[in-house]
Write a protein that holds these residues in place. Sequence first.
Motif, PDB file in Angstrom:
ATOM      1  N   GLY A  37      -3.195  61.401   1.001  1.00  0.00           N
ATOM      2  CA  GLY A  37      -3.548  61.052  -0.364  1.00  0.00           C
ATOM      3  C   GLY A  37      -4.761  61.790  -0.879  1.00  0.00           C
ATOM      4  O   GLY A  37      -5.008  61.802  -2.099  1.00  0.00           O
ATOM      5  N   GLN A  38      -5.549  62.407  -0.009  1.00  0.00           N
ATOM      6  CA  GLN A  38      -6.723  63.164  -0.434  1.00  0.00           C
ATOM      7  C   GLN A  38      -6.381  64.577  -0.903  1.00  0.00           C
ATOM      8  O   GLN A  38      -7.248  65.260  -1.448  1.00  0.00           O
ATOM      9  N   ALA A  39      -5.160  65.013  -0.692  1.00  0.00           N
ATOM     10  CA  ALA A  39      -4.747  66.354  -1.140  1.00  0.00           C
ATOM     11  C   ALA A  39      -4.409  66.288  -2.625  1.00  0.00           C
ATOM     12  O   ALA A  39      -3.247  66.361  -3.041  1.00  0.00           O
ATOM     13  N   LEU A  40      -5.439  66.160  -3.449  1.00  0.00           N
ATOM     14  CA  LEU A  40      -5.235  65.912  -4.883  1.00  0.00           C
ATOM     15  C   LEU A  40      -4.712  67.128  -5.621  1.00  0.00           C
ATOM     16  O   LEU A  40      -3.937  66.994  -6.571  1.00  0.00           O
ATOM     17  N   ALA A 241      -8.232  66.589  -9.269  1.00  0.00           N
ATOM     18  CA  ALA A 241      -8.006  67.850  -8.564  1.00  0.00           C
ATOM     19  C   ALA A 241      -9.093  68.863  -8.905  1.00  0.00           C
ATOM     20  O   ALA A 241      -9.552  69.625  -8.038  1.00  0.00           O
ATOM     21  N   CYS A 242      -9.524  68.880 -10.177  1.00  0.00           N
ATOM     22  CA  CYS A 242     -10.627  69.763 -10.584  1.00  0.00           C
ATOM     23  C   CYS A 242     -11.909  69.382  -9.853  1.00  0.00           C
ATOM     24  O   CYS A 242     -12.641  70.259  -9.348  1.00  0.00           O
ATOM     25  N   ASP A 243     -12.203  68.082  -9.819  1.00  0.00           N
ATOM     26  CA  ASP A 243     -13.397  67.615  -9.108  1.00  0.00           C
ATOM     27  C   ASP A 243     -13.355  68.044  -7.648  1.00  0.00           C
ATOM     28  O   ASP A 243     -14.359  68.520  -7.088  1.00  0.00           O
ATOM     29  N   GLN A 244     -12.197  67.860  -7.023  1.00  0.00           N
ATOM     30  CA  GLN A 244     -12.091  68.177  -5.604  1.00  0.00           C
ATOM     31  C   GLN A 244     -12.246  69.676  -5.359  1.00  0.00           C
ATOM     32  O   GLN A 244     -12.876  70.088  -4.377  1.00  0.00           O
TER      33      GLN A 244
END
Length: 380
Positions: A37-40, A241-244
């Motif tokens: 779930g962390q693979a945004l 996704a941008c944040d990550q």
Amino acid sequence: MAVEGIVNAWIDANILLLVLVAAWLPLRRVLSGGRLGQALMGQARAMEWIFIAVILAPFLARLISGPSVAQLSLSDLLVSQYLNGNLEMSATRFEFLLGLRAELTDAFLLQREIWTQGLLALLLLGFMLSGVRLFVAALRLRRVLRNAHTLRCFGRLELLISDEVAVPFSTCGLRRRYVVLPVNALGHGRDLHFTLAHEFQHLRQFDLLHEFAVEALRPFFFWNPAFHICSRQLRDLREMACDQAVALRRPVELGGYCRSLIRACGRAQVDGAVFVPVGPAVGFVESSRTTMNSQLGRRIIALTGRTPPPGGQQVWKAIGLLFCTLLALGAVLMQSPTGWSHDRIMLSTIVNLERLEQRNASQPREAATLAPVNATTSAQ
């Protein structure tokens, strides 16, 4: 493509949107419980592909197929299941349910019934209201860009300063791209650094193109709650996704990035702030006060979670491609059959036998009813 084909493809797209909400969102919720779930970024790309497939697949399926192309349809599969005894109902009722959509679509296209005219009026009214809302948002966005002051230019990219906005955002025109900063952002050098990193990441990911496409489609699907759910999920995923992506590039600055998000939301909630309406733009933080805090919480939690596993992005992209394939197959199966198959001839035969049996069963009752009347007439 004829008008009937366009209407049927539009109906198919709406049905597939509902299927997407019922299948993709629960799957994403289950998989998000683990490290996957962390693979945004992979989730965002997968959902973009799926969203495009949902909208385009019904139209492409009807363009590619034709009367001369033999194809299997969902109704043929249902007929086969009925003939195998897996569906319990009369053949007459089954045939009626099977042809109900085609009958309602024909009634809507012919516009001879009052309910069809009322439905068309409601659809046109909703389409016009959604279109006007989008047009007003585009006009306001254009006014903000026109009144803003240019800070720097990098080729086709312009950095603008505006006193009419409360949150940073990026947008684009036909030839240029813009990053608009509020005046108060200039007094916070560290926050400005994170803001620009975030907005530049939006441009790298072509998020503006996807946002423009979603907003352009909104008037056509304004009535479908699944469209609004998907567009909201897509917007949230893009932001996270941008944040990550920014955090993975600069992991030592994660704490500063989170504090920058919190301060940006605080400045945006100052009384009297003017917000850019929902429209063709992507912002550093949510521009709606009702959802700003909830989205901020989700973004902070996503940023401070575990590191995405190696290959996690590719796993989500593979899942997205699988969903796209299934949705394309579903769009093909949802089309009306192009001819009379053996199973359909068998169903039609059973329906005719049922009607003949009903007619024969009614004749003795009619004869029994007429017999006393004939006897009375003879006695007279």
